[in-house]
Scaffold this motif. Structure first.
Motif, PDB file in Angstrom:
ATOM      1  N   GLN A   1     -54.042  11.692 -72.595  1.00 50.62           N
ATOM      2  CA  GLN A   1     -54.267  10.339 -72.074  1.00 50.62           C
ATOM      3  C   GLN A   1     -54.790   9.399 -73.156  1.00 50.62           C
ATOM      4  O   GLN A   1     -54.378   8.233 -73.221  1.00 50.62           O
ATOM      5  N   ARG A   2     -55.671   9.894 -74.005  1.00 53.66           N
ATOM      6  CA  ARG A   2     -56.195   9.045 -75.084  1.00 53.66           C
ATOM      7  C   ARG A   2     -55.075   8.648 -76.052  1.00 53.66           C
ATOM      8  O   ARG A   2     -55.013   7.508 -76.516  1.00 53.66           O
ATOM      9  N   ILE A   3     -54.203   9.610 -76.356  1.00 48.31           N
ATOM     10  CA  ILE A   3     -53.084   9.300 -77.248  1.00 48.31           C
ATOM     11  C   ILE A   3     -52.140   8.304 -76.583  1.00 48.31           C
ATOM     12  O   ILE A   3     -51.652   7.349 -77.221  1.00 48.31           O
ATOM     13  N   TYR A   4     -51.880   8.486 -75.296  1.00 48.78           N
ATOM     14  CA  TYR A   4     -50.999   7.572 -74.549  1.00 48.78           C
ATOM     15  C   TYR A   4     -51.554   6.143 -74.589  1.00 48.78           C
ATOM     16  O   TYR A   4     -50.831   5.183 -74.905  1.00 48.78           O
ATOM     17  N   LEU A   5     -52.849   5.989 -74.242  1.00 47.51           N
ATOM     18  CA  LEU A   5     -53.442   4.649 -74.199  1.00 47.51           C
ATOM     19  C   LEU A   5     -53.433   3.996 -75.580  1.00 47.51           C
ATOM     20  O   LEU A   5     -53.130   2.802 -75.708  1.00 47.51           O
ATOM     21  N   ALA A   6     -53.769   4.783 -76.605  1.00 52.42           N
ATOM     22  CA  ALA A   6     -53.785   4.216 -77.954  1.00 52.42           C
ATOM     23  C   ALA A   6     -52.388   3.773 -78.370  1.00 52.42           C
ATOM     24  O   ALA A   6     -52.215   2.723 -79.013  1.00 52.42           O
ATOM     25  N   THR A   7     -51.380   4.560 -77.998  1.00 52.02           N
ATOM     26  CA  THR A   7     -50.002   4.269 -78.419  1.00 52.02           C
ATOM     27  C   THR A   7     -49.375   3.146 -77.604  1.00 52.02           C
ATOM     28  O   THR A   7     -48.839   2.174 -78.161  1.00 52.02           O
ATOM     29  N   HIS A   8     -49.437   3.275 -76.280  1.00 53.90           N
ATOM     30  CA  HIS A   8     -48.664   2.372 -75.415  1.00 53.90           C
ATOM     31  C   HIS A   8     -49.437   1.163 -74.911  1.00 53.90           C
ATOM     32  O   HIS A   8     -48.820   0.159 -74.539  1.00 53.90           O
ATOM     33  N   VAL A   9     -50.754   1.235 -74.877  1.00 53.13           N
ATOM     34  CA  VAL A   9     -51.544   0.109 -74.378  1.00 53.13           C
ATOM     35  C   VAL A   9     -52.180  -0.671 -75.531  1.00 53.13           C
ATOM     36  O   VAL A   9     -52.141  -1.896 -75.573  1.00 53.13           O
ATOM     37  N   GLU A  10     -52.740   0.074 -76.491  1.00 59.05           N
ATOM     38  CA  GLU A  10     -53.392  -0.580 -77.625  1.00 59.05           C
ATOM     39  C   GLU A  10     -52.418  -0.892 -78.755  1.00 59.05           C
ATOM     40  O   GLU A  10     -52.739  -1.651 -79.677  1.00 59.05           O
ATOM     41  N   GLY A  11     -51.224  -0.309 -78.692  1.00 64.05           N
ATOM     42  CA  GLY A  11     -50.204  -0.598 -79.691  1.00 64.05           C
ATOM     43  C   GLY A  11     -50.448   0.037 -81.047  1.00 64.05           C
ATOM     44  O   GLY A  11     -49.914  -0.426 -82.063  1.00 64.05           O
ATOM     45  N   ARG A  12     -51.237   1.106 -81.105  1.00 62.84           N
ATOM     46  CA  ARG A  12     -51.497   1.791 -82.378  1.00 62.84           C
ATOM     47  C   ARG A  12     -50.410   2.816 -82.643  1.00 62.84           C
ATOM     48  O   ARG A  12     -49.945   3.495 -81.730  1.00 62.84           O
ATOM     49  N   THR A  13     -50.008   2.942 -83.879  1.00 61.88           N
ATOM     50  CA  THR A  13     -49.000   3.930 -84.255  1.00 61.88           C
ATOM     51  C   THR A  13     -49.449   4.661 -85.520  1.00 61.88           C
ATOM     52  O   THR A  13     -50.230   4.147 -86.310  1.00 61.88           O
ATOM     53  N   GLY A  14     -48.934   5.871 -85.672  1.00 60.69           N
ATOM     54  CA  GLY A  14     -49.178   6.632 -86.893  1.00 60.69           C
ATOM     55  C   GLY A  14     -50.603   7.095 -87.093  1.00 60.69           C
ATOM     56  O   GLY A  14     -51.000   7.406 -88.223  1.00 60.69           O
ATOM     57  N   PHE A  15     -51.393   7.166 -86.027  1.00 61.19           N
ATOM     58  CA  PHE A  15     -52.808   7.537 -86.178  1.00 61.19           C
ATOM     59  C   PHE A  15     -53.038   9.027 -85.973  1.00 61.19           C
ATOM     60  O   PHE A  15     -54.120   9.539 -86.261  1.00 61.19           O
TER      61      PHE A  15
END
Length: 417
Positions: free
Chosen positions: A275-289
């Motif tokens: 869930q943390r990876i999902y939120l960071a990727t799809h909601v916060e727009g972070r990539t490559g972390f």
């Protein structure tokens, strides 16, 4: 001023005061006339302090504590701790799905402080057998017992490729909190796909300060813990006894097949990481972390520039990974405590492990009326539950009953659960 040890020979000397020997000490307190001493090198109780991460939980019921499975009326139980510290009703109302490691550590420390036979700051240098007793030599003098109980626990397992690099930025997970301050702004590789590795990845994701996280595991995936009813039955005393009766070949197969009943990751923790990876990727727009790398073994590690280049090998490929810091969530190994070296040649070994009897005593060339017991070191003889907290109370009861049988202090007809 150095302590003057009791010149008399006690019924047993126990080395180490982790959960296993704390259980023995707590149960021994209820036996009139039985005398034991527990020697611990740490100056105060600490149960893997470097892994007491926020949100980390134990993977067993708190009723599988030091004493409850064999003596639910004991003053050293987890419920007694809750009452003693004024939190019993609050604990029930909180409805935690699992007990936090920090609170369980507090319980163990609470029990340790109340046990008069536990001596902290007593590192055992050597242990000898003197004909009619064992003698543990410490900086505080010699302590003597008719029997010896070894409960020194495992040592951090460090893969060979990392040994020359151990230091401030390459360290075992056991020391995570001690080194955490060097991780912000760096590329961090977490090596190991068990519960500790997952807890560290969750912690790094929550902090959000690492430049990049790579989670590497030899396992084919990030495998969940099998907590089903029948899997949990393997952590009952009768299952340990049944395993003991198997042939060495059968034991090897069963240990492999049952691995993920103890060495998997809690499903709730896996879900939180996802869930943390999902939120960071799809909601916060972070990539490559973050890179998730199951199915890879680290086969090489070299210092490059200000970091490290890891060589990773899978079934069909070899690749490399650059990191500034490496956390080794690679578990623990069982090795004889250095202080027992004088006794090592006298133990009977098979396939590199001591031969353990049904009462957890090891076979040796000394007299049977003087026994050496092994706490938390007989996985090869009793199965996956042996290094787990689930059976500490039962195992200590078995050892205590054996000691009492040997000393003639156990009532006839009493039964070991």
């Amino acid at each position: 001023m150095p302590e003057t040890p009791d010149p008399e020979v006690t019924d047993y000397v126990a080395i180490g005061a982790g959960p296993a020997n704390l259980s023995l000490a707590a149960q021994a307190e209820a036996v009139p006339g039985l005398r034991g001493i527990h020697l611990e090198r740490q100056r105060e109780f600490a149960w893997h302090p470097g892994l007491l991460l926020p949100g980390a939980v134990i993977q067993i019921s708190p009723l599988k504590d030091l004493v409850t499975p064999v003596d639910p009326t004991s003053d050293y139980s987890f419920p007694s701790f809750l009452v003693s510290t004024g939190r019993f009703y609050d604990f029930l109302s909180a409805r935690f799905p699992a007990v936090h490691r920090a609170e369980y550590n507090e319980y163990l420390a609470w029990a340790a402080r109340r046990l008069p036979t536990v001596r902290f700051g007593h590192e055992v240098r050597e242990v000898h057998f003197r004909g009619d007793h064992f003698e543990a030599l410490t900086d505080h003098g010699a302590f003597r017992g008719r029997h010896l109980v070894l409960g020194t626990g495992g040592t951090p397992a460090v893969p060979a490729v990392f040994r020359e690099h151990l230091g401030e930025r390459v360290f075992h997970a056991e020391n995570f909190l001690r080194h955490e301050a060097v991780l912000p702004g760096r590329r961090v590789a977490v090596v190991g796909g068990g519960q500790s590795g997952a807890e560290i990845v969750r912690h790094l994701l929550a902090a959000g300060t690492a430049e990049h996280i790579a989670w590497v595991s030899r396992r084919p995936g990030f495998v969940p813990l099998d907590e089903s009813a029948f899997a949990n039955h393997l952590y009952h005393p009768e299952a340990a006894r049944e395993f003991f009766g198997r042939s060495p070949a059968e034991r090897t197969v069963l240990l492999r097949e049952r691995r993920y009943t103890s060495d998997g990751i809690s499903e709730s923790l896996l879900a939180e990481i996802y869930q943390r990876i999902y939120l960071a990727t799809h909601v916060e727009g972070r990539t490559g972390f973050i890179d998730l790398l199951p199915g890879y073994e680290v086969v090489g590690a070299a210092a490059v520039d200000d970091g490290y280049r890891l060589t990773l090998k899978s079934v069909d490929s070899v690749t490399s990974l650059d990191a500034d810091a490496v956390v080794l969530a690679t578990g623990y190994e069982q090795h004889p405590a250095p202080c027992t070296a004088p006794l090592a040649p006298r133990l009977r070994m098979a396939d590199g492990a001591p031969v353990v009897r049904e009462d957890f005593s090891v076979e040796w060339d000394g007299p049977d009326e003087h026994r050496i017991y092994l706490q938390n070191g007989a996985r090869h003889a009793f199965g996956v539950a042996d290094p787990n907290l689930s059976l500490v109370a039962w195992r200590s009861k078995v050892i205590l009953d054996s000691i009492r049988d040997a000393t003639g202090t156990r009532p006839k007809g009493s039964v070991t659960p």
